[in-house]
Design a protein around this motif. Structure first.
Motif, PDB file in Angstrom:
ATOM      1  N   PRO A   1       0.640  -1.234  -0.067  1.00  0.00           N
ATOM      2  CA  PRO A   1       0.083  -0.058   0.029  1.00  0.00           C
ATOM      3  C   PRO A   1       0.817   1.169  -0.050  1.00  0.00           C
ATOM      4  O   PRO A   1       0.491   2.332  -0.487  1.00  0.00           O
ATOM      5  CB  PRO A   1      -0.915  -0.268   1.137  1.00  0.00           C
ATOM      6  CG  PRO A   1      -0.639  -1.464   1.850  1.00  0.00           C
ATOM      7  CD  PRO A   1       0.585  -1.857   1.342  1.00  0.00           C
ATOM      8  N   MET A   2       2.168   1.245   0.620  1.00  0.00           N
ATOM      9  CA  MET A   2       2.935   2.418   0.584  1.00  0.00           C
ATOM     10  C   MET A   2       3.455   2.801  -0.769  1.00  0.00           C
ATOM     11  O   MET A   2       3.448   3.775  -1.257  1.00  0.00           O
ATOM     12  CB  MET A   2       4.040   2.207   1.589  1.00  0.00           C
ATOM     13  CG  MET A   2       3.541   2.647   2.946  1.00  0.00           C
ATOM     14  SD  MET A   2       2.541   1.723   3.547  1.00  0.00           S
ATOM     15  CE  MET A   2       3.281   0.161   4.208  1.00  0.00           C
ATOM     16  N   GLY A   3       4.356   1.741  -1.265  1.00  0.00           N
ATOM     17  CA  GLY A   3       4.760   1.860  -2.579  1.00  0.00           C
ATOM     18  C   GLY A   3       4.051   1.485  -3.930  1.00  0.00           C
ATOM     19  O   GLY A   3       2.698   1.103  -3.702  1.00  0.00           O
ATOM     20  N   ILE A   4       4.491   1.358  -5.176  1.00  0.00           N
ATOM     21  CA  ILE A   4       4.028   0.983  -6.180  1.00  0.00           C
ATOM     22  C   ILE A   4       4.442  -0.397  -6.583  1.00  0.00           C
ATOM     23  O   ILE A   4       5.665  -0.668  -6.720  1.00  0.00           O
ATOM     24  CB  ILE A   4       4.144   2.044  -7.465  1.00  0.00           C
ATOM     25  CG1 ILE A   4       3.709   3.362  -6.823  1.00  0.00           C
ATOM     26  CG2 ILE A   4       3.782   1.365  -8.811  1.00  0.00           C
ATOM     27  CD1 ILE A   4       4.392   4.253  -7.959  1.00  0.00           C
TER      28      ILE A   4
ATOM     29  N   ASP B   1      -5.067  -3.468  -2.252  1.00  0.00           N
ATOM     30  CA  ASP B   1      -5.640  -3.243  -0.734  1.00  0.00           C
ATOM     31  C   ASP B   1      -6.842  -2.427  -1.135  1.00  0.00           C
ATOM     32  O   ASP B   1      -7.735  -2.795  -0.271  1.00  0.00           O
ATOM     33  CB  ASP B   1      -4.645  -2.000  -0.628  1.00  0.00           C
ATOM     34  CG  ASP B   1      -4.710  -1.512   0.661  1.00  0.00           C
ATOM     35  OD1 ASP B   1      -5.137  -2.226   1.636  1.00  0.00           O
ATOM     36  OD2 ASP B   1      -4.465  -0.325   1.359  1.00  0.00           O
TER      37      ASP B   1
ATOM     38  N   ASP C   1       5.963   6.834 -10.073  1.00  0.00           N
ATOM     39  CA  ASP C   1       5.088   7.553 -10.681  1.00  0.00           C
ATOM     40  C   ASP C   1       5.669   8.849 -11.139  1.00  0.00           C
ATOM     41  O   ASP C   1       5.470   9.160 -12.370  1.00  0.00           O
ATOM     42  CB  ASP C   1       4.103   7.989  -9.607  1.00  0.00           C
ATOM     43  CG  ASP C   1       2.816   6.926  -9.612  1.00  0.00           C
ATOM     44  OD1 ASP C   1       2.846   6.183 -10.752  1.00  0.00           O
ATOM     45  OD2 ASP C   1       2.047   7.218  -8.749  1.00  0.00           O
TER      46      ASP C   1
ATOM     47  N   ASP D   1      -1.443  -0.614  -9.321  1.00  0.00           N
ATOM     48  CA  ASP D   1      -1.674   0.695  -8.595  1.00  0.00           C
ATOM     49  C   ASP D   1      -2.473   1.660  -9.496  1.00  0.00           C
ATOM     50  O   ASP D   1      -2.277   1.954 -10.568  1.00  0.00           O
ATOM     51  CB  ASP D   1      -0.277   1.318  -8.115  1.00  0.00           C
ATOM     52  CG  ASP D   1      -0.569   2.671  -7.503  1.00  0.00           C
ATOM     53  OD1 ASP D   1      -0.079   2.400  -6.162  1.00  0.00           O
ATOM     54  OD2 ASP D   1      -0.988   3.779  -7.912  1.00  0.00           O
TER      55      ASP D   1
ATOM     56  N   THR E   1     -11.279   5.558   0.562  1.00  0.00           N
ATOM     57  CA  THR E   1     -10.439   4.494   1.577  1.00  0.00           C
ATOM     58  C   THR E   1      -9.309   4.856   1.849  1.00  0.00           C
ATOM     59  O   THR E   1      -8.735   4.160   2.964  1.00  0.00           O
ATOM     60  CB  THR E   1     -10.463   3.379   0.515  1.00  0.00           C
ATOM     61  OG1 THR E   1      -9.633   3.815  -0.693  1.00  0.00           O
ATOM     62  CG2 THR E   1     -11.699   2.693  -0.048  1.00  0.00           C
ATOM     63  N   GLY E   2      -8.474   5.903   1.343  1.00  0.00           N
ATOM     64  CA  GLY E   2      -7.485   6.175   1.542  1.00  0.00           C
ATOM     65  C   GLY E   2      -6.332   5.580   1.152  1.00  0.00           C
ATOM     66  O   GLY E   2      -5.030   5.284   1.354  1.00  0.00           O
ATOM     67  N   SER E   3      -6.492   4.652   0.039  1.00  0.00           N
ATOM     68  CA  SER E   3      -5.555   4.039  -0.752  1.00  0.00           C
ATOM     69  C   SER E   3      -5.593   3.996  -2.182  1.00  0.00           C
ATOM     70  O   SER E   3      -6.642   4.256  -2.693  1.00  0.00           O
ATOM     71  CB  SER E   3      -5.715   2.367  -0.346  1.00  0.00           C
ATOM     72  OG  SER E   3      -4.972   1.745  -0.636  1.00  0.00           O
ATOM     73  N   LEU E   4      -4.559   3.405  -2.824  1.00  0.00           N
ATOM     74  CA  LEU E   4      -4.460   3.599  -4.174  1.00  0.00           C
ATOM     75  C   LEU E   4      -4.100   2.183  -4.777  1.00  0.00           C
ATOM     76  O   LEU E   4      -3.987   1.918  -5.979  1.00  0.00           O
ATOM     77  CB  LEU E   4      -3.372   4.645  -4.659  1.00  0.00           C
ATOM     78  CG  LEU E   4      -3.412   6.113  -4.730  1.00  0.00           C
ATOM     79  CD1 LEU E   4      -2.569   6.960  -4.698  1.00  0.00           C
ATOM     80  CD2 LEU E   4      -4.759   6.666  -5.344  1.00  0.00           C
TER      81      LEU E   4
ATOM     82  N   TYR F   1       8.696   6.888  -2.108  1.00  0.00           N
ATOM     83  CA  TYR F   1       7.876   5.992  -2.020  1.00  0.00           C
ATOM     84  C   TYR F   1       6.987   5.653  -3.352  1.00  0.00           C
ATOM     85  O   TYR F   1       6.761   4.554  -3.721  1.00  0.00           O
ATOM     86  CB  TYR F   1       6.796   6.372  -0.937  1.00  0.00           C
ATOM     87  CG  TYR F   1       7.234   6.351   0.491  1.00  0.00           C
ATOM     88  CD1 TYR F   1       7.515   5.124   1.172  1.00  0.00           C
ATOM     89  CD2 TYR F   1       7.648   7.518   1.201  1.00  0.00           C
ATOM     90  CE1 TYR F   1       8.087   5.092   2.420  1.00  0.00           C
ATOM     91  CE2 TYR F   1       8.021   7.707   2.532  1.00  0.00           C
ATOM     92  CZ  TYR F   1       8.437   6.276   3.241  1.00  0.00           C
ATOM     93  OH  TYR F   1       8.790   6.325   4.348  1.00  0.00           O
TER      94      TYR F   1
ATOM     95  N   TYR G   1      -9.984   7.299  -3.506  1.00  0.00           N
ATOM     96  CA  TYR G   1      -8.676   7.542  -2.425  1.00  0.00           C
ATOM     97  C   TYR G   1      -9.534   8.423  -1.105  1.00  0.00           C
ATOM     98  O   TYR G   1      -9.351   8.089   0.066  1.00  0.00           O
ATOM     99  CB  TYR G   1      -7.918   8.631  -2.845  1.00  0.00           C
ATOM    100  CG  TYR G   1      -6.771   8.687  -2.038  1.00  0.00           C
ATOM    101  CD1 TYR G   1      -5.558   7.701  -1.634  1.00  0.00           C
ATOM    102  CD2 TYR G   1      -6.518   9.851  -1.344  1.00  0.00           C
ATOM    103  CE1 TYR G   1      -4.796   8.109  -0.758  1.00  0.00           C
ATOM    104  CE2 TYR G   1      -5.635  10.217  -0.427  1.00  0.00           C
ATOM    105  CZ  TYR G   1      -4.652   9.232  -0.088  1.00  0.00           C
ATOM    106  OH  TYR G   1      -3.652   9.386   0.678  1.00  0.00           O
TER     107      TYR G   1
ATOM    108  N   PHE H   1      -3.281   4.927  -9.260  1.00  0.00           N
ATOM    109  CA  PHE H   1      -2.880   6.004  -9.787  1.00  0.00           C
ATOM    110  C   PHE H   1      -1.871   5.948 -10.958  1.00  0.00           C
ATOM    111  O   PHE H   1      -1.831   6.447 -11.785  1.00  0.00           O
ATOM    112  CB  PHE H   1      -2.412   6.929  -8.751  1.00  0.00           C
ATOM    113  CG  PHE H   1      -1.916   8.046  -9.011  1.00  0.00           C
ATOM    114  CD1 PHE H   1      -2.958   9.102  -9.431  1.00  0.00           C
ATOM    115  CD2 PHE H   1      -0.795   8.575  -9.267  1.00  0.00           C
ATOM    116  CE1 PHE H   1      -2.594  10.295  -9.962  1.00  0.00           C
ATOM    117  CE2 PHE H   1      -0.419   9.621  -9.819  1.00  0.00           C
ATOM    118  CZ  PHE H   1      -1.196  10.648 -10.066  1.00  0.00           C
ATOM    119  N   ASN H   2      -0.850   4.888 -10.537  1.00  0.00           N
ATOM    120  CA  ASN H   2       0.145   4.552 -11.496  1.00  0.00           C
ATOM    121  C   ASN H   2      -0.309   4.423 -12.881  1.00  0.00           C
ATOM    122  O   ASN H   2       0.109   4.752 -13.986  1.00  0.00           O
ATOM    123  CB  ASN H   2       0.977   3.412 -11.104  1.00  0.00           C
ATOM    124  CG  ASN H   2       2.136   3.363 -11.846  1.00  0.00           C
ATOM    125  OD1 ASN H   2       2.496   2.116 -12.473  1.00  0.00           O
ATOM    126  ND2 ASN H   2       3.154   4.305 -11.874  1.00  0.00           N
TER     127      ASN H   2
END
Lengths: 504, 275
Positions: free
Chosen positions: A70-73, A195, B66, A133, A188-191, B62, A185, A135-136
Motif C-alpha cells: 500500500p505504501m509503494g507501487i 488493498d 510515478d 496501482d 478508502t485512503g488507498s491507491l 515511496y 482515495y 494511480f500509476n
C-alpha cells in the motif's frame, strides 16, 4: 533475473525511448535498431513472464523502490496481464519491423522523434497492463495518450483536426478515470488495487464508491470508443499514417477494455459489479447498440481504412457486451477477443498500409485487380477478412463462439442476434472487397512508388509489396490461424485462471 | 445536439455535487485518507529516507516510480511539439541585413555572401524583433538571480516546498525571458535546439538511469538504498541523496523541455535553420 522481469519489460523500452529521442539528433541510423531491439527484449520478457505464470500458477509481484504494497507501487503479473503484455509487445514489434520503409518515407527528418514516441506509447500500454496501482495506471495512461496524440497528429491533411477531437475526448476520458481514483482515495485512503479490493467489500453501500465506479467506467468507455462516445475514433484512426495506425488501432481500445475488465473484476469485485449494482444488463444493451451502430456505419463507407475504424467500434461492443454477460463463457470470449481482435486489427491495418504503399489511395475501388499483382498480400488479407467475419479455423470464429455461447447461457438473445448480424455485415463488407480486387479489371492508374506497375496486361505480372512489409504481414495472418487452432489451450490454460473462481 | 450536450453537462455536474456531499469533512482527522496510509508516512519518513519534507519523500521515493513517468510525460510533450510543429528547412531566396549604425537595410540574393558574426550587421527576418535597451538590460540583470533562485529551489526540495519540477520551470523561464527580451536567434545560438532536445532526454535518463543502476546493483528498480556503497553513506542517507540525484534529472528535463517547446511554438516550427 526472472524476478526483475516485470520491471525490465517496461524499463528497457523506456530507456530506449530516451536514447532514441537523443539519437534522432546525433545519428539517425541508430534509432531504428535501438527501437526494434528494445521492443524485442520487452517481448521476450513478456513471453517469459507468461510462461512462468502459466507454469507456476502464481502471480508475480514486483515492488518498485523496494516498498511494499500500500505504501509503494507494485506491479502484479497474473495470467490476464501476462497475456495482454505478450499481445502488446508482439503487436508493437511486428508493426514496427514492417513499417521501416513507411517511416523512412513519411517522417524523414523526424524519425528519431517518431520512434521515440512509438516506443514510449508501447511502454505506456505495458505499464497500464502490468501495474497494480490505480494511480500509476493513470500516469501511464497519460504517457500512452500523449504520445498517441502526437503519433496520430502527423498524417493526412485532416489528421490535426481529427487528433484535436481525439485529444479533447481522450482527455475527458482520462480525467474521468482520475476523478474516480480520487473518489476512491477519499473513500478508502488507498491507491493500491489489491488493498482497495480488500477494503471495498466493506463499503458496498457507500455513495462515493458508487460514483467512483460510474465515473471510472464512463472515462474508460470514452477511451475505448463505446457508442455513443465513439465520435473521435473513425477520424483519428483513418487520418493517421499507416505506421501509427498499425500500432494504435489494434492496441488502444483493447488495452482499455483490459483495464475495464481488471477494474470490474479485481478492484470492485465481481460481487459488486454484477450482483450489488447489477450493471450487466444495461451495459450489454449499450454494447448491442455499439455493435449495430458500428456495423451499419461500416457498411456506409467507401474508404477502406474508415470502414475498418467502424469495425473496430463494433468489436469493442463484442468485448464489452461479452464481459458484462457476467458468466464464464462470456468473459472468456471477451478476454480471448482482446487477443484475437488485436491481431486481426493489426493484420487489417498492415494490409491497409501495404495497399496505401502500392496504390497510393485507400478508396475501395482502387483495390481493383490486386489479386493478380499481389497474390501473397491478398491471401493474407483474405485470411484477415475471414477472421473478422468469424469463419473457422481462424481465431475470430472461436472468440465469437464463446461470446455467442455466453449470450445464450445468459439468456441475452439480443446480444447473440447482434453478433450474428454484425458477422453477416462483415461478410458483406469483405466479400465486396474480395470481389472488387479479384474480379474487376486492373486499374490503369498507379501513383504509388512503383510507377511501372499496371501495364502488365491482365495483371499477370506479380508486383508484391517489399519483403520487409510482406513477411511480417504474412506472419501475422498465419498467426490468425495459429491463434485459432490453439484458442482452446489459451482459454483452458490462461484465461480460465484470469476469471475469479466465483464466476460460473 | 447542443441540448443533449448541455443536459449531459448538467447531469454530470449534479452528480458531482450530490456525491461530493457524502465526502468526509475537509481536514477531518478520522477520514480514511487521514487514517489509512498517512500515519505510516508521517511516522516513518524520517527513519526511512532521512528527508524532513514528507511530500518530497513520497513523491520521489515511496512513489518515485510515478514521478519518473510524470517526467517522461513532460518529455513526451516536448517530443510531440517537435514532431507536430517542426518544419523542414526551406530554401532561402534572399536574406535581409540591417546595418545598425546607419539603419540601412540591405538585401542579399542567393549567391551573395552574407556578413557573418558582424557587430554592425544584424539579420532581419520574421523572428527579428527590435531590441529595447531598457528591457534587455533589466532582463540581463534579473536572469542570473532567477537562475540562482531556481537552483536553490531544486536543491532545497528536501526541506521546503520545491524540487525538480518547480526549479526546472523557473530555470526554463529564465531562458525564455532571455528569448523574449532579446530574440530567438540569439537564444538558439546560445542553447541550440539539438542541445535542448538532448538535455531533455538526458534529464529523464538521469532519473531512469539511477533506477536502472539500482537494478544492476541487485536491488529493485529505483531502490536508492542500493547506491549506498557508491555514495559512501548508509542506506538511509543514500535514499536522501538518491532523491537529490533524480530531482536534478527532473530539473534538467523540465528546463530543457520548456525551452524546446518555446522554440517550436514561438517560431511556428521554423526556428532559425531547418532540421
Amino acid at each position: 533475473m526472472v524476478n526483475t522481469l516485470p520491471a525490465l519489460v517496461i524499463i528497457v523500452p523506456l530507456l530506449a525511448a530516451l536514447v532514441v529521442a537523443a539519437a534522432g539528433f546525433i545519428n539517425k541510423r541508430a534509432c531504428f535498431p535501438i527501437a526494434v531491439g528494445a521492443l524485442s527484449v520487452s517481448f521476450l520478457g513478456a513471453a517469459a513472464l507468461l510462461v512462468r505464470v502459466v507454469n507456476t500458477g502464481v502471480a508475480i509481484e514486483y515492488r518498485f523502490a523496494g516498498w511494499a504494497a500500500p505504501m509503494g507501487i507494485v506491479y502484479v503479473i497474473d495470467h490476464l496481464s501476462a497475456l495482454v503484455l505478450v499481445v502488446i509487445t508482439a503487436v508493437a514489434l511486428v508493426n514496427l519491423v514492417s513499417s521501416k520503409q513507411t517511416i523512412d518515407r513519411e517522417f524523414k527528418d523526424k524519425e528519431g522523434a517518431f520512434l521515440s514516441l512509438y516506443v514510449l506509447f508501447t511502454a505506456g500500454l505495458i505499464g497500464m497492463t502490468a501495474t497494480g496501482d490505480a494511480f500509476n495506471l493513470y500516469v501511464l495512461l497519460e504517457i500512452a495518450s500523449l504520445s498517441g496524440y502526437a503519433l496520430i497528429g502527423l498524417g493526412k491533411t485532416r489528421a490535426p483536426l481529427a487528433t484535436l477531437n481525439y485529444l479533447f475526448l481522450g482527455t475527458i476520458g482520462a480525467t474521468f478515470y482520475l476523478l474516480g481514483v480520487g473518489y476512491l482515495y477519499i473513500a478508502t485512503g488507498s491507491l493500491n488495487m489489491a488493498d482497495l479490493a480488500a477494503i471495498l467489500p466493506g463499503m458496498q453501500n457507500s455513495g462515493i464508491v458508487l460514483f467512483a465506479f460510474i465515473i471510472m467506467l464512463s472515462g474508460l468507455f470514452v477511451k475505448m470508443a463505446l457508442f455513443p462516445v465513439h465520435g473521435w475514433l473513425p477520424g483519428a484512426y483513418s487520418q493517421s499514417s499507416s505506421a501509427a495506425a498499425g500500432l494504435i488501432a489494434p492496441l488502444t481500445t483493447k488495452v482499455t477494455v483490459y483495464i475495464m475488465v481488471r477494474i470490474c473484476l479485481n478492484l470492485f469485485s465481481v460481487d459488486y459489479t454484477f450482483h450489488h449494482l447489477n450493471a450487466g444488463d444495461i451495459l450489454v444493451w449499450v454494447a448491442i447498440a455499439t455493435i449495430v451502430f458500428g456495423s451499419l456505419s461500416a457498411l456506409a463507407q467507401t474508404d477502406y481504412k474508415k470502414m475498418l475504424t467502424y469495425i473496430i467500434i463494433a468489436e469493442v461492443g463484442y468485448m464489452v457486451g461479452g464481459f458484462f454477460l457476467g458468466n464464464r463463457m462470456g468473459m472468456s470470449g471477451a478476454i480471448l477477443h482482446i487477443v484475437n481482435d488485436a491481431v486481426m486489427t493489426l493484420c487489417l491495418f498492415m494490409a491497409a498500409g501495404i495497399f496505401l504503399w502500392k496504390t497510393g489511395t485507400e478508396e475501395r475501388g482502387d483495390l481493383k485487380g490486386l489479386f493478380g499483382s499481389m497474390p501473397f498480400t491478398m491471401a493474407g488479407f483474405v485470411l484477415a477478412g475471414l477472421s473478422i467475419i468469424g469463419v473457422p479455423p481462424t481465431c475470430g470464429f472461436f472468440s465469437k463462439w464463446y461470446l455467442v455461447s455466453g449470450g445464450i447461457a445468459a439468456g441475452q438473445y439480443a446480444f447473440v442476434a447482434a453478433l450474428i448480424f454484425s458477422s453477416l455485415i462483415n461478410a458483406v463488407l469483405f466479400f465486396r472487397l474480395f470481389e472488387i480486387s479479384y474480379f474487376e479489371p486492373f486499374a490503369d492508374h498507379h501513383h504509388g512508388s512503383d510507377k511501372s506497375a499496371g501495364h502488365g496486361g491482365a495483371g499477370a505480372v506479380i508486383r508484391e509489396a517489399p519483403m520487409a512489409m510482406l513477411v511480417p504481414f504474412l506472419f501475422v495472418s498465419i498467426m490468425l490461424l495459429v491463434l485459432g487452432i490453439y484458442s482452446g489451450r489459451i482459454v483452458t490454460n490462461i484465461i480460465h485462471f484470469a476469471i475469479p473462481a466465483g464466476v460460473i | 445536439m447542443k441540448l443533449i450536450g448541455k443536459l449531459t453537462i448538467f447531469l454530470c455536474g449534479t452528480l458531482l455535487i450530490v456525491f461530493a456531499n457524502k465526502f468526509p469533512d475537509f481536514g477531518d482527522p478520522h477520514s480514511p485518507a487521514a487514517t489509512h496510509l498517512s500515519p505510516y508516512f508521517i511516522e516513518h519518513t524520517m527513519a526511512d529516507t532521512s528527508v524532513p519534507n514528507i511530500v518530497t519523500s513520497v513523491l520521489a521515493d515511496y512513489r518515485g516510480y510515478d514521478t519518473m513517468f510524470e517526467t517522461t510525460v513532460i518529455l513526451a510533450a516536448g517530443l510531440a511539439c517537435f514532431f507536430l510543429l517542426r518544419l523542414p528547412e526551406e530554401e532561402e531566396k534572399e536574406i535581409y541585413f540591417r546595418h545598425v549604425p546607419t539603419g540601412v537595410t540591405i538585401r542579399i540574393e542567393e549567391c551573395g555572401a552574407a556578413p557573418e558574426d558582424s557587430e554592425v550587421f544584424q539579420r532581419i527576418d520574421s523572428q527579428w524583433v527590435p531590441c529595447d535597451i531598457i528591457i534587455r538590460s533589466t532582463s540581463r540583470l534579473l536572469i542570473p538571480f532567477i537562475q540562482i533562485f531556481a537552483l536553490y529551489v531544486v536543491a532545497h526540495g528536501h526541506h521546503s516546498p520545491g524540487g525538480g519540477f518547480q526549479g526546472g520551470v523557473v530555470l526554463g523561464a529564465a531562458v525564455i525571458l532571455f528569448a523574449i527580451s532579446h530574440n530567438l536567434r540569439t537564444t538558439v545560438a546560445k542553447i541550440g535546439e539539438k542541445s535542448a532536445a538532448i538535455m531533455s532526454a538526458a534529464g529523464v535518463f538521469i532519473y531512469a538511469g539511477t533506477g536502472a543502476l539500482c537494478l544492476v546493483l541487485g536491488e529493485s528498480f529505483l531502490n536508492y538504498g542500493a547506491l549506498a556503497p557508491i555514495l559512501g553513506t548508509d542506506r538511509v542517507m543514500a535514499r536522501s541523496h538518491g532523491i537529490l540525484i533524480v530531482e536534478i534529472g527532473v530539473a534538467l528535463a523540465v528546463m530543457s523541455v520548456m525551452i524546446w517547446i518555446y522554440y517550436n511554438l514561438s517560431s511556428a516550427g521554423k526556428q532559425d535553420e531547418g532540421l
